[in-house]
Design a protein around this motif. Sequence first.
Motif, PDB file in Angstrom:
ATOM      1  N   ILE A 304     -14.021 -11.057 -25.440  1.00  0.00           N
ATOM      2  CA  ILE A 304     -15.201 -10.650 -26.199  1.00  0.00           C
ATOM      3  C   ILE A 304     -15.281  -9.119 -26.200  1.00  0.00           C
ATOM      4  N   SER A 305     -15.829  -8.531 -27.264  1.00  0.00           N
ATOM      5  CA  SER A 305     -15.941  -7.077 -27.373  1.00  0.00           C
ATOM      6  C   SER A 305     -16.892  -6.517 -26.315  1.00  0.00           C
ATOM      7  N   PHE A 306     -16.787  -5.221 -26.086  1.00  0.00           N
ATOM      8  CA  PHE A 306     -17.641  -4.550 -25.097  1.00  0.00           C
ATOM      9  C   PHE A 306     -19.114  -4.720 -25.442  1.00  0.00           C
ATOM     10  N   LEU A 307     -19.476  -4.510 -26.713  1.00  0.00           N
ATOM     11  CA  LEU A 307     -20.871  -4.662 -27.128  1.00  0.00           C
ATOM     12  C   LEU A 307     -21.327  -6.109 -26.988  1.00  0.00           C
ATOM     13  N   GLY A 308     -20.417  -7.037 -27.277  1.00  0.00           N
ATOM     14  CA  GLY A 308     -20.743  -8.449 -27.108  1.00  0.00           C
ATOM     15  C   GLY A 308     -21.057  -8.783 -25.659  1.00  0.00           C
ATOM     16  N   ARG A 309     -20.289  -8.188 -24.744  1.00  0.00           N
ATOM     17  CA  ARG A 309     -20.531  -8.409 -23.324  1.00  0.00           C
ATOM     18  C   ARG A 309     -21.893  -7.878 -22.914  1.00  0.00           C
ATOM     19  N   LYS A 310     -22.235  -6.700 -23.408  1.00  0.00           N
ATOM     20  CA  LYS A 310     -23.527  -6.101 -23.070  1.00  0.00           C
ATOM     21  C   LYS A 310     -24.675  -6.976 -23.562  1.00  0.00           C
ATOM     22  N   PHE A 311     -24.545  -7.520 -24.756  1.00  0.00           N
ATOM     23  CA  PHE A 311     -25.580  -8.416 -25.276  1.00  0.00           C
ATOM     24  C   PHE A 311     -25.689  -9.665 -24.397  1.00  0.00           C
ATOM     25  N   GLY A 312     -24.561 -10.200 -24.018  1.00  0.00           N
ATOM     26  CA  GLY A 312     -24.557 -11.390 -23.174  1.00  0.00           C
ATOM     27  C   GLY A 312     -25.215 -11.144 -21.830  1.00  0.00           C
ATOM     28  N   TYR A 313     -24.956  -9.980 -21.237  1.00  0.00           N
ATOM     29  CA  TYR A 313     -25.587  -9.633 -19.957  1.00  0.00           C
ATOM     30  C   TYR A 313     -27.103  -9.547 -20.108  1.00  0.00           C
TER      31      TYR A 313
END
Length: 340
Positions: A304-313
Amino acid sequence: MRIGSNPEKNNKEIFVDNYHRVIVPVYIPNFEGYFANLFEVFKLCLESLLLTSHTKTRITIYNNNSHPDVKNYIDAKYRDFELIDQVFHSKENLGKINAILAASKGNIEPLITITDADVLFKNDWQKVIESTFVNFPEAGMVSPVPSSKVFKMFTANNWYYGFFKGKLTFEKVEDPDAMHKFDLSLGNKELMYKPIHLEKYLVLKNNKGSAVMGCGHFVATLKREVLDKGSNVPAFTKIGGGVERLFIDTPNEELGFLRLATKGNFAYHMGNSAETWMNEEFNSLIKNNENPNFTAHEFCAKPISFLGRKFGYFVKFVLARSKKSTIMLLNFYGLQSNQY
């Protein structure tokens, strides 16, 4: 003094046709108390694994200073079965994670299944796991045993995927009896699953397939990158104490991988004593002679993209801090219950 030239210098490249390794750490120091019946359980585990694994599988057994009878049994299986190509015997119990790290670092297969020595494998466990990795290239961890209670555990990337790349929905549990058997096998005073957990689990979908959100790690298949990231230092805890979280759970999430389980149940946790139903399940197994068409390339990591990870967190943080938010989210995805 060296005489001549090592011929392997002209044959430097390593090519392995197998793409799926299974690592089985085992510790049975005696046949008393907790360990009284564990040898019979381990035999069911290993022999079910040998029966159900396809031809592109190789098995590593790491013996953590078990009883000599256990060592002799392992050596006999190593001599008799091609699938078992590696056996390690340690004179000290170095624990589950160090056994896994020792074996995984020395091999190059893209998929590595880690399993406790008390798991009974069912037919088709590899087929459904490998298909899940193909259907979800972003997956880093897939278990053949679904759980309806781990959808919030190290699943930040799953939430992003569910919101923006796929779909989330609650579905009927395919095998509630197997889930109940797992609950009983833990030997806890109180059962983990409430009736609602045996009815519905949260499922992640895309246009290729579907899988259950989250999974445990008593048996799970990982992309080898997960173990590479989590193995910069040895583990100083044999078992428990968050050691799996440090070396498996957190790396998988930080790398941007999904954490999934198959919807059907394709393995059982047996605990430390064999029961009649386990032998019945074992006797129903059929020898797997499949030579699958998958190649190592099909299991390349696609995080998953970096921004996607941040949203998930962020989603995970909200769910962890607010029970009300969790209930609202579950209701949104079709589970009208505050008992989940």
